[in-house]
Design an enzyme around this catalytic site. Structure first.
Site, PDB file in Angstrom:
ATOM      1  N   HIS A   1      37.874  32.456  39.907  1.00 59.24           N
ATOM      2  CA  HIS A   1      37.092  33.690  40.007  1.00 59.24           C
ATOM      3  C   HIS A   1      36.487  33.820  41.406  1.00 59.24           C
ATOM      4  O   HIS A   1      36.161  34.933  41.839  1.00 59.24           O
ATOM      5  CB  HIS A   1      35.952  33.691  38.980  1.00 59.24           C
TER       6      HIS A   1
ATOM      7  N   ASP B   1      46.267  37.226  35.441  1.00 59.83           N
ATOM      8  CA  ASP B   1      44.822  37.154  35.275  1.00 59.83           C
ATOM      9  C   ASP B   1      44.241  38.344  36.046  1.00 59.83           C
ATOM     10  O   ASP B   1      44.948  39.013  36.822  1.00 59.83           O
ATOM     11  CB  ASP B   1      44.306  35.826  35.808  1.00 59.83           C
TER      12      ASP B   1
END
Length: 416
Positions: free
Chosen positions: A267, A339
């Site tokens: 992330h 993702d």
């Protein structure tokens, strides 16, 4: 693949009958009348009192029906081709995008209505920010599902793992907690409960289970999201989870080729995994292989740089990793989904719109853009331009859309 165990069972039984017959003929022995036993398919059945459905008995009629369900349906094929022919390029691109929205109310915002009804976005991902009460969520999804103007079902998707990634109002245990209990009946029952809760809300796809192995204690992002630190624990419990979850919603295993042995959170930055394919085969890939053998619906590819496989691009943008290793070596034929592209592992390295083009070129079926409405619009427009300018062949887009439509128009065939 679902029928390999049944075929092995029947083959073994047939061989046993042949051997018994040969022995009786050789020694002129009259065999005793056989005792017929209804044998249930038992995979993970520890003794525990839970509200779990009765096992399916092996029966020729049931076996034949389940096999028939896997055969191509000519009506569905024709429906897919008819719908595909009616779609504009903009609508085709919309079917390949899974976007996040800012709404948190029972009614749908004007911006979201435009996304779906006017721009043809075909898939929405819900986050905690979109969810208040169960009543609010039910009304909201009901309104969302009425918006598509092209008569193609809108998919509503979610990350409902349990533990620290728990979007629903009801809290469910983490994969790590289930792994520690080490009772596959409980894991399967938990998957069944989550799946039923999602299906009751008209949610179509869950980005679960996590197939990562938490093999690195310094991993900052996986931890309790994994079923354990060994391939056996993750494989066993993810299989049980799929058995429960997959009866109700489409399932997505993540994060290929394995996010467990990293010390960086994708992330924030791009993690590097210094392993060869052979090394990954010894650990990280084992749960993915089993999930593929069990007909998981989709695989999410992580933002992970694996230099020994592709020194230039992270897995989510790598044609080598996606089109060669995942499609050809592992023979996965379901949906391949990135993702969320709005993660540091991508945005710190690439301009988002160019990353989206590369992701499609690499072999992904669908792209997640979970945040930032302006960035979502830029990605959508850049993909349209890439097709119009010849950077992406429209036949490739058609191939990806065809796979999405074949699942959207025949959902029941994909629920285990």
């Amino acid at each position: 693949m679902k029928h390999k165990r049944l075929l092995i069972f029947f083959s073994t039984a047939l061989m046993l009958v042949i051997v018994i017959y040969a022995v009786t003929m050789l020694y002129n022995i009259k065999p005793a009348a056989p005792t017929i036993v209804d044998t249930p398919i038992v995979e993970h059945k520890p003794s525990i009192e839970l509200d779990i459905e009765e096992p399916i008995l092996i029966d020729e009629e049931i076996y034949e029906d389940s096999y028939t369900e896997q055969q191509p349906d000519e009506d569905i094929i024709q429906q897919v081709e008819d719908r595909l022919a009616q779609l504009t390029l903009e609508e085709k691109i919309g079917q390949l995008l899974i976007v996040g929205i800012e709404d948190r109310a029972s009614s749908v915002s004007t911006d979201t209505r435009k996304l779906i009804a006017e721009q043809g976005i075909g898939n929405i991902i819900l986050f905690k920010r979109n969810i208040g009460s169960e009543q609010q969520l039910t009304a909201f999804i009901h309104e969302l599902k009425k918006l598509p103007s092209n008569d193609i079902p809108l998919w509503v998707t979610i990350d409902q793992e349990g533990g620290k990634v728990n979007r629903l109002p009801e809290q469910f245990p983490s994969a790590g907690e289930l792994g520690e209990l080490n009772d596959t009946a409980i894991t399967q029952a938990n998957g069944d409960l989550i799946g039923k809760a999602l299906a009751d809300l008209s949610i179509d796809m869950n980005f679960s289970p996590v197939l990562d192995i938490n093999s690195n204690p310094n991993n900052p992002v996986i931890g309790s999201r994994a079923f354990g630190a060994t391939a056996d624990s993750v494989t066993t419990h993810s299989t049980a989870m799929l058995e429960g979850l997959g009866k109700h919603v489409l399932t997505v295993g993540k994060h290929f080729p394995g996010h467990g042995d990293t010390t960086i959170d994708s992330h924030i930055e791009l993690p590097v995994i210094d392993k060869s394919w052979d090394e990954l085969e010894q650990l990280e890939l084992l749960p993915f292989r089993t999930a593929i053998d069990n007909d998981i619906d989709a695989i999410m590819v992580g933002h992970l740089l694996v230099p020994k496989l592709d020194a230039d691009y992270p897995a989510s943008l790598s044609e080598t990793i996606i089109s060669y290793y995942l499609r050809k070596v592992l023979q996965f034929d379901g949906l391949i989904i990135t993702d969320d592209l709005i993660m540091g592992g991508i945005t710190e390295q690439y301009e988002l719109s160019e990353a989206a083009v590369k992701a499609i070129q690499a072999g992904n079926t669908m792209l997640i853009i979970g945040h930032k409405p302006k960035q979502q619009q830029l990605v959508r427009q850049r993909l349209i331009e890439a097709v119009e300018q010849g950077e992406i062949d429209e036949a490739l887009i058609d191939e990806r859309v065809r796979l999405v439509l074949s699942m959207k128009l025949n959902m029941q065939a994909y629920l285990q």
